[in-house]
Scaffold this motif. Structure first.
Motif, PDB file in Angstrom:
ATOM      1  N   UNK A 185       1.520 -11.256 -10.186  1.00  0.00           N
ATOM      2  CA  UNK A 185       2.870 -11.690 -10.545  1.00  0.00           C
ATOM      3  C   UNK A 185       3.376 -12.722  -9.539  1.00  0.00           C
ATOM      4  N   UNK A 186       3.166 -12.472  -8.241  1.00  0.00           N
ATOM      5  CA  UNK A 186       3.634 -13.390  -7.208  1.00  0.00           C
ATOM      6  C   UNK A 186       2.961 -14.752  -7.354  1.00  0.00           C
ATOM      7  N   UNK A 187       1.671 -14.749  -7.653  1.00  0.00           N
ATOM      8  CA  UNK A 187       0.950 -16.002  -7.907  1.00  0.00           C
ATOM      9  C   UNK A 187       1.603 -16.786  -9.036  1.00  0.00           C
ATOM     10  N   UNK A 242     -14.544   0.192  -0.973  1.00  0.00           N
ATOM     11  CA  UNK A 242     -13.631  -0.842  -0.508  1.00  0.00           C
ATOM     12  C   UNK A 242     -12.311  -0.829  -1.273  1.00  0.00           C
ATOM     13  N   UNK A 243     -11.216  -0.812  -0.504  1.00  0.00           N
ATOM     14  CA  UNK A 243      -9.886  -1.075  -1.054  1.00  0.00           C
ATOM     15  C   UNK A 243      -9.381  -2.346  -0.391  1.00  0.00           C
ATOM     16  N   UNK A 244      -9.095  -3.367  -1.184  1.00  0.00           N
ATOM     17  CA  UNK A 244      -8.599  -4.618  -0.618  1.00  0.00           C
ATOM     18  C   UNK A 244      -7.809  -5.387  -1.655  1.00  0.00           C
ATOM     19  N   UNK A 245      -6.792  -6.123  -1.198  1.00  0.00           N
ATOM     20  CA  UNK A 245      -6.053  -7.020  -2.082  1.00  0.00           C
ATOM     21  C   UNK A 245      -6.742  -8.368  -2.182  1.00  0.00           C
ATOM     22  N   UNK A 246      -7.746  -8.604  -1.341  1.00  0.00           N
ATOM     23  CA  UNK A 246      -8.444  -9.897  -1.297  1.00  0.00           C
ATOM     24  C   UNK A 246      -9.501  -9.936  -2.390  1.00  0.00           C
ATOM     25  N   UNK A 247      -9.165 -10.602  -3.503  1.00  0.00           N
ATOM     26  CA  UNK A 247     -10.054 -10.575  -4.669  1.00  0.00           C
ATOM     27  C   UNK A 247     -11.357 -11.317  -4.423  1.00  0.00           C
ATOM     28  N   UNK A 248     -11.304 -12.425  -3.652  1.00  0.00           N
ATOM     29  CA  UNK A 248     -12.544 -13.154  -3.351  1.00  0.00           C
ATOM     30  C   UNK A 248     -13.493 -12.252  -2.563  1.00  0.00           C
ATOM     31  N   UNK A 249     -12.938 -11.539  -1.594  1.00  0.00           N
ATOM     32  CA  UNK A 249     -13.749 -10.646  -0.765  1.00  0.00           C
ATOM     33  C   UNK A 249     -14.356  -9.531  -1.619  1.00  0.00           C
ATOM     34  N   UNK A 264      -5.764  -1.069  -8.105  1.00  0.00           N
ATOM     35  CA  UNK A 264      -4.671  -0.440  -8.847  1.00  0.00           C
ATOM     36  C   UNK A 264      -3.362  -0.601  -8.105  1.00  0.00           C
ATOM     37  N   UNK A 265      -2.280  -0.165  -8.751  1.00  0.00           N
ATOM     38  CA  UNK A 265      -0.960  -0.271  -8.133  1.00  0.00           C
ATOM     39  C   UNK A 265      -0.871   0.571  -6.869  1.00  0.00           C
ATOM     40  N   UNK A 266       0.063   0.176  -5.989  1.00  0.00           N
ATOM     41  CA  UNK A 266       0.354   1.000  -4.823  1.00  0.00           C
ATOM     42  C   UNK A 266       0.885   2.352  -5.284  1.00  0.00           C
ATOM     43  N   UNK A 267       0.429   3.402  -4.618  1.00  0.00           N
ATOM     44  CA  UNK A 267       0.922   4.734  -4.930  1.00  0.00           C
ATOM     45  C   UNK A 267       0.184   5.434  -6.048  1.00  0.00           C
ATOM     46  N   UNK A 268      -0.906   4.825  -6.555  1.00  0.00           N
ATOM     47  CA  UNK A 268      -1.642   5.465  -7.654  1.00  0.00           C
ATOM     48  C   UNK A 268      -2.835   6.271  -7.176  1.00  0.00           C
ATOM     49  N   UNK A 269      -3.095   6.282  -5.867  1.00  0.00           N
ATOM     50  CA  UNK A 269      -4.117   7.190  -5.359  1.00  0.00           C
ATOM     51  C   UNK A 269      -5.358   6.561  -4.755  1.00  0.00           C
ATOM     52  N   UNK A 329       6.183 -17.835   3.971  1.00  0.00           N
ATOM     53  CA  UNK A 329       5.580 -16.529   3.701  1.00  0.00           C
ATOM     54  C   UNK A 329       4.434 -16.274   4.666  1.00  0.00           C
ATOM     55  N   UNK A 330       4.548 -15.191   5.441  1.00  0.00           N
ATOM     56  CA  UNK A 330       3.508 -14.837   6.404  1.00  0.00           C
ATOM     57  C   UNK A 330       2.734 -13.640   5.863  1.00  0.00           C
ATOM     58  N   UNK A 331       1.512 -13.878   5.419  1.00  0.00           N
ATOM     59  CA  UNK A 331       0.647 -12.860   4.820  1.00  0.00           C
ATOM     60  C   UNK A 331       1.386 -12.078   3.722  1.00  0.00           C
ATOM     61  N   UNK A 332       1.894 -12.780   2.697  1.00  0.00           N
ATOM     62  CA  UNK A 332       2.697 -12.109   1.662  1.00  0.00           C
ATOM     63  C   UNK A 332       1.920 -11.098   0.831  1.00  0.00           C
ATOM     64  N   UNK A 333       0.591 -11.244   0.758  1.00  0.00           N
ATOM     65  CA  UNK A 333      -0.180 -10.331  -0.095  1.00  0.00           C
ATOM     66  C   UNK A 333      -0.621  -9.062   0.622  1.00  0.00           C
ATOM     67  N   UNK A 334      -0.453  -9.021   1.959  1.00  0.00           N
ATOM     68  CA  UNK A 334      -0.818  -7.797   2.688  1.00  0.00           C
ATOM     69  C   UNK A 334       0.002  -6.618   2.168  1.00  0.00           C
ATOM     70  N   UNK A 335      -0.661  -5.535   1.847  1.00  0.00           N
ATOM     71  CA  UNK A 335      -0.050  -4.281   1.392  1.00  0.00           C
ATOM     72  C   UNK A 335       0.452  -4.344  -0.051  1.00  0.00           C
ATOM     73  N   UNK A 336       0.325  -5.506  -0.707  1.00  0.00           N
ATOM     74  CA  UNK A 336       0.682  -5.564  -2.125  1.00  0.00           C
ATOM     75  C   UNK A 336      -0.540  -5.183  -2.960  1.00  0.00           C
ATOM     76  N   UNK A 337      -0.293  -4.493  -4.069  1.00  0.00           N
ATOM     77  CA  UNK A 337      -1.406  -4.222  -4.971  1.00  0.00           C
ATOM     78  C   UNK A 337      -1.720  -5.495  -5.757  1.00  0.00           C
ATOM     79  N   UNK A 338      -2.893  -5.510  -6.391  1.00  0.00           N
ATOM     80  CA  UNK A 338      -3.351  -6.736  -7.050  1.00  0.00           C
ATOM     81  C   UNK A 338      -2.432  -7.130  -8.206  1.00  0.00           C
TER      82      UNK A 338
END
Length: 600
Positions: free
Chosen positions: A159-161, A462-469, A322-327, A145-154
């Motif tokens: 779920x992937x985790x 900030x919008x980010x999937x990186x929860x630590x950040x 939030x989910x992708x596509x929710x604004x 998996x190469x950067x699997x969380x990029x562009x995924x919502x949290x």
């Protein structure tokens, strides 16, 4: 543990630069490996070589007989004309392989994919989910998996985790999401030419790896200092020694030369290779930078934002989740003034100066060089009120020598992110709007960026999937589209998991009601299934929901602080989750089989 794949003395060079050489390690059954390193270290290239997508310049890659691999690249290639289901089923090796069919259907369901939608109509985040589902459908022995969380919502990342943590598959993951890695991996491999043999491998998660790395760097710095002192003494002795070249003196001269080379080598390894980031604050900060009242925004029939009130002041650090596509992206474009609301009012301070880091880096021209991107004309830039030579300025962002003449399209994702930061930092601002700024950035740069944002006196959205950040930077988290405010991400995650349980329970009750109604309606009708098969089919969904609910309960237990230090109990929970996940996968496959009989 049996070895699934091994590499020996692997080397690869790109253009003028050697990415790695002399790499030797193996991947065993059950290992979940984080592959980390600085931007440009060759992690993505190594991943492609490991899964057979590329060849190394030299060295060997030995794969076990019959080994099945899955590979998710950073930017997946998908046929825009195919449906989501047809794309996912490209990963099914054999239509009679029910485990693979079950994995495909489970991935479609768990990732909330619209199976009939055309891939070409999807956003980048949804395309990433489709590509991920296709690889899961292969039911691989090793998943790369190469950067699997990029562009995924949290929510999808959670779920992937959970899926990867409970899966028995071996994993090799390139990711800069520290929280994601800490929850999954049991081995960390750093690719860095400054490490002995080009790698540093530690049998632990990322945080524990950091402790080992710190100890290693301290020992290396201490050795450099010790050798410097020894070299200094040797040089002083040689200066005082006789001019005659005796055998003894010649040996000391040779030793001094060898020491000099080793000290120089250690100096290069120990040199600070971090970027230097600093936002230039605008001269004045108003008490209210942006105030939104009753703001709404729609696209066609889809209402993304309705009646929103929001106040942004200096030192605001607001994370949107939030989910992708929710604004989320729509909201930050409204804040930045890139788009206008359909209704409501947005007041911006007269002194407001906004910098917008766009998620897809679309303002970067792939056909322009690094140097010309930052300085289209002349040879100097103005930074913090001072004139700097553009090459000196780019050196702050780790672009030096021939790197500044490379075309943007040839850069890695992390290098493009650094370049966009370099260009943005030439302009003053009191509001930073950052849409996925962490994508592809290495850990060192993420740490520097965190510190830089902490010192910034203006506001940050900030919008980010990186929860630590997000946890490090933000003092407020807003869930989209509910617009519920939380003090931090852990508070949001507790709320989210509780809402998932409520949703699962409601769905279970709904399924049971439908099953009763279906049984009543189907009385006396001719069935294509046997009596036992029909009973099995009628109960299938509720059985799956029951087991998935139990998995969710175990996942919540395993995340409790008191269990993190109880390895025996944690192992027991992980084993049970793995068994349940295997059973759920079998049930999905059997469900698909029975459903096929009903519909044929």
């Amino acid at each position: 543990m049996s070895v699934l794949l091994s590499i020996h003395e692997l080397r690869f060079a790109f253009s003028h630069r050697v990415l790695f050489e002399g790499l030797t390690f193996s991947i065993s059954q059950g290992e979940k490996i984080a592959l980390i390193g600085r931007n440009g270290a060759g992690k993505s290239t190594l991943l492609k070589i490991l899964c057979g997508q590329m060849d190394a310049d030299s060295g060997t890659v030995a794969r076990g007989r019959g080994l099945v691999t899955g590979y998710l690249p950073q930017t997946p290639e998908l046929d825009p004309m195919l449906s989501v289901r047809d794309t996912v089923y490209q990963g099914v090796r054999n239509e009679e392989d029910w485990a693979s069919v079950g994995a495909a259907e489970e991935a479609i369901s768990r990732l909330s994919l619209n199976a009939e939608a055309k891939v070409g109509s999807l956003s980048g985040g949804w395309k990433k989910k489709v590509a991920l589902a296709r690889e899961l459908a292969r039911n691989p022995d090793v998943l790369f998996l190469d950067e699997p969380t990029n562009h995924l919502d949290v929510e999808s990342i959670l779920w992937l985790e959970d899926y990867l943590r409970s899966s028995s598959k071996s994993l090799v993951i390139v990711s800069h999401d520290r929280a994601f890695l800490n929850r999954i991996v049991n081995r960390t491999i750093e690719v860095d030419r400054r490490n002995p043999g080009g790698i540093l491998s530690v049998d632990s998660g990322y945080d524990d790896f950091l402790k080992v790395k710190e100890e290693y760097l301290e020992a290396q710095a201490s050795r450099e200092e010790s050798l410097k002192n020894t070299l200094r003494r040797e040089i002083e002795w040689l200066k005082r020694g006789a001019k005659a070249r005796t055998t003894k003196q010649k040996a000391r001269i040779d030793r001094a030369e060898a020491l000099k080379v080793e000290v120089q080598d250690l100096g290069v390894k120990n040199r600070d290779h971090s970027v230097k980031l600093e936002w230039e604050n605008a001269e004045r900060n108003a008490k209210k930078l942006v105030e939104m009242k009753g703001v709404s925004k729609s696209y066609g029939d889809q209402v993304l934002i309705r009646g929103l009130d929001l106040l942004i002041t200096p030192r605001s650090r607001i994370g949107l989740i939030g989910r992708n596509g929710t604004g989320k992206t729509t909201l930050i474009k409204l804040i930045a003034g890139v788009e206008a609301p359909d209704s409501g009012e947005i007041k911006r301070a007269d002194s407001l100066q906004v910098l917008y880091f766009e998620q897809n880096r679309e303002t970067l021209d792939p056909n322009v060089s690094v140097l010309k991107t930052v300085c289209p004309y002349g040879e100097t830039v103005e930074f913090q009120g001072k004139k700097l030579h553009v090459r000196s300025y780019l050196d702050r962002f780790l672009f030096s020598g021939p790197d500044v003449d490379v075309l943007v399209g040839k850069l890695s994702g992390g290098e493009q992110a650094r370049l966009l930061l370099a260009r943005l930092m030439l302009r003053p601002a009191n509001l930073l709007v950052l849409d996925e700024p962490t994508n592809d950035l290495d850990f060192q740069t993420l740490g520097v960026l965190e510190d830089c944002l902490e010192e910034f006196p203006g506001a940050v959205i900030l919008v980010t999937h990186d929860r630590r950040f997000m946890d490090e930077v933000c003092n407020q988290v807003i869930s989209i589209p509910e617009y519920i405010q939380f003090s931090d991400l852990s508070q949001w995650e507790k709320w989210f998991r509780a809402s998932l349980k409520e949703s699962a329970l409601a769905k279970k009750n709904q399924v049971e009601s439908k099953t009763v109604a279906s049984s009543a309606e189907g009385a006396g009708k001719k069935k294509k299934l046997s009596y036992k098969e029909q009973l099995e089919f009628d109960k299938m969904e509720s059985v799956i929901l029951e087991k998935e609910t139990r998995i969710a309960e175990l996942e919540e237990q395993s995340g409790k602080p008191e269990l993190l230090t109880n390895s025996l109990k944690l192992t027991e929970l992980t084993r049970e989750m793995g068994e349940l996940q295997t059973e759920v996968e079998r049930l999905y496959a059997r469900w698909a089989e029975l459903e096929g009989k009903v519909t044929n």
